[in-house]
Design an enzyme around this catalytic site. Structure first.
Site, PDB file in Angstrom:
ATOM      1  N   ARG A 236      29.738  36.741  -9.638  1.00 40.88           N
ATOM      2  CA  ARG A 236      28.585  36.573 -10.510  1.00 40.88           C
ATOM      3  C   ARG A 236      29.035  36.019 -11.857  1.00 40.88           C
ATOM      4  NH1 ARG A 236      26.024  36.641  -6.645  1.00 40.88           N
ATOM      5  NH2 ARG A 236      24.242  37.920  -6.053  1.00 40.88           N
ATOM      6  N   ASP A 260      31.782  29.458  -8.658  1.00 36.41           N
ATOM      7  CA  ASP A 260      30.580  29.141  -7.877  1.00 36.41           C
ATOM      8  C   ASP A 260      29.357  29.767  -8.549  1.00 36.41           C
ATOM      9  OD1 ASP A 260      29.293  28.032  -5.572  1.00 36.41           O
ATOM     10  OD2 ASP A 260      29.178  30.042  -4.684  1.00 36.41           O
ATOM     11  N   GLU A 265      22.744  31.311 -14.781  1.00 37.04           N
ATOM     12  CA  GLU A 265      22.832  30.047 -14.032  1.00 37.04           C
ATOM     13  C   GLU A 265      21.469  29.487 -13.619  1.00 37.04           C
ATOM     14  OE1 GLU A 265      25.360  31.542 -10.880  1.00 37.04           O
ATOM     15  OE2 GLU A 265      23.678  31.854  -9.533  1.00 37.04           O
ATOM     16  N   HIS A 299      26.613  27.771  -6.701  1.00 34.59           N
ATOM     17  CA  HIS A 299      26.346  28.991  -5.912  1.00 34.59           C
ATOM     18  C   HIS A 299      26.132  28.658  -4.432  1.00 34.59           C
ATOM     19  CE1 HIS A 299      25.150  33.359  -6.849  1.00 34.59           C
ATOM     20  NE2 HIS A 299      25.631  33.289  -5.624  1.00 34.59           N
TER      21      HIS A 299
HETATM   22  C1  COI Z   1      24.625  37.046  -2.619  1.00 37.85           C
HETATM   23  O1  COI Z   1      24.334  37.234  -1.434  1.00 37.85           O
HETATM   24  O2  COI Z   1      24.752  37.998  -3.411  1.00 37.85           O
HETATM   25  C2  COI Z   1      24.814  35.687  -3.092  1.00 37.85           C
HETATM   26  O3  COI Z   1      25.404  35.510  -4.107  1.00 37.85           O
HETATM   27  C3  COI Z   1      24.233  34.578  -2.298  1.00 37.85           C
HETATM   28  C4  COI Z   1      23.275  33.708  -3.014  1.00 37.85           C
HETATM   29  C5  COI Z   1      22.338  33.021  -2.070  1.00 37.85           C
HETATM   30  C6  COI Z   1      22.546  34.371  -4.115  1.00 37.85           C
END
Ligand code: COI
Length: 333
Positions: A236, A260, A265, A299
């Site tokens: 994150r 990522d 974001e 991401h």
């Molecule tokens: C998660 O599953 O926590 C991710 O970071 C994936 C994303 C699609 C938000």
């Protein structure tokens, strides 16, 4: 049973159709849930969110007022949901912690290896400048002689540990929760600092908990790292202090950085900007300028066939479990 599903990309539509195994009435909405489009949830029994959907108190109160108590997410992370408001409003949150950990782990390994072997630097010269000369930065360490430090050794961290072990690296880890499975693979360090002092590659897989580990990757964190180490964050963005990372890159303390994720974001990812100056965060502009020592991806860690399928399938299973038993194993409390 009507579910409004948000953030459904075009390539996910067929997967939603295929894995709608309980025949729910699904509304597939391409946009993420925002304060502006919250009305689209009206008339549904539940919502299914994706990361970066806005499930703040205001939106949750509106959902509640329309009788929507089930706020499920097809993500591991739940930092997009105001859990205090959820508890106050008596709503229910379930997530999908087990969807393909390999998806994110593989991206972390790929980013780290790309930086270690200077792949973007090298390919940029050949592709954009037709320059095939070999330069000093095209020599590198071998990963088998590197120590990889994994912070956050849950499913994803453990999967990454195994992948790096397969490449011959020594893997050390830090986590307050140490599963037996992780203990078999990772050599755990007593403190994060101990890990940072030893690792040539540091990869982050911690959950972000607001108020607890904001900007965990700060000046102290980076100063504690070995010189010339590589840092990768696919967890994150709120865990990182962009300015501290920029300073460390400019001072040649860090060899490279890949992420990522970015702090705040939402206004950046999934948008296309005409000019660098249009990117709405000056620290992100600075990071972009540091390419190819900085690699940023929007991401995409969970964008694999397997993960996308699992995210949908497990979410449907969560709904079905809740509807048939009133309970759900993947409940978030
Ligand atoms: C998660 O599953 O926590 C991710 O970071 C994936 C994303 C699609 C938000």
């Amino acid at each position: 049973f009507k579910v409004a599903c948000y953030g459904v990309r075009s390539n996910e539509v067929d997967i939603f159709k295929q894995y709608n195994k309980y025949n729910y009435d699904l509304t597939l909405i391409e946009d993420l849930l925002t304060e502006d489009n919250i009305e689209t949830a009206k008339g549904h029994d539940a919502v299914l969110l994706r990361g970066n959907c806005v499930a703040n108190r205001r939106n949750l109160e509106l959902l509640k007022s329309w009788g929507i108590d089930l706020v499920f997410t097809r993500t591991v992370g739940i930092n997009h949901i105001d859990m205090e408001a959820i508890r106050d409003l008596g709503q229910v949150v379930a997530r999908v912690p087990g969807y393909s950990p390999n998806a994110i782990a593989e991206l972390s390994v790929t980013l780290a290896m790309s930086l270690l072997r200077n792949v973007p630097y090298t390919t940029e010269a050949t592709a954009k400048e037709f320059d095939f000369r070999v330069k000093p930065r095209m020599f590198s360490r071998e990963v088998r002689n590197c120590t990889v430090g994994i912070i956050g050794c849950g499913r994803i961290g453990l999967t990454e540990a195994k992948l790096f072990q397969g490449l011959g690296a020594k893997v050390i880890g830090y986590d307050i929760y140490q599963s037996d499975a992780a203990k078999e693979v990772v050599e755990f360090k007593d403190s994060q600092d101990d890990l940072l002092k030893e690792a040539d590659i540091v990869s982050i897989h911690s959950a972000y908990i607001e108020g607890e580990n904001d900007q965990m990757i700060n000046q102290h964190f980076i100063e504690t790292m070995k010189d010339d180490a590589i840092l990768v964050n696919t967890a994150r963005g709120e865990l990182q202090d962009n300015q501290a990372i920029i300073d460390a890159l400019k001072a040649d303390k860090l060899y490279g950085f890949a992420a990522d994720v970015l702090p705040n974001e939402g206004p950046i990812f999934f948008h296309n900007f005409d000019r660098l100056e249009d990117v709405p965060d000056e620290t992100v502009q600075e990071l972009i300028k540091l390419y190819p020592r900085v690699l940023l991806t929007p991401h995409v860690g969970s964008n694999t066939d397997e993960a996308v399928k699992n995210m949908v399938e497990y979410s449907m299973d969560n709904f079905e479990e809740y509807l048939t038993s009133g309970k759900v194993a993947n409940l978030v409390e």
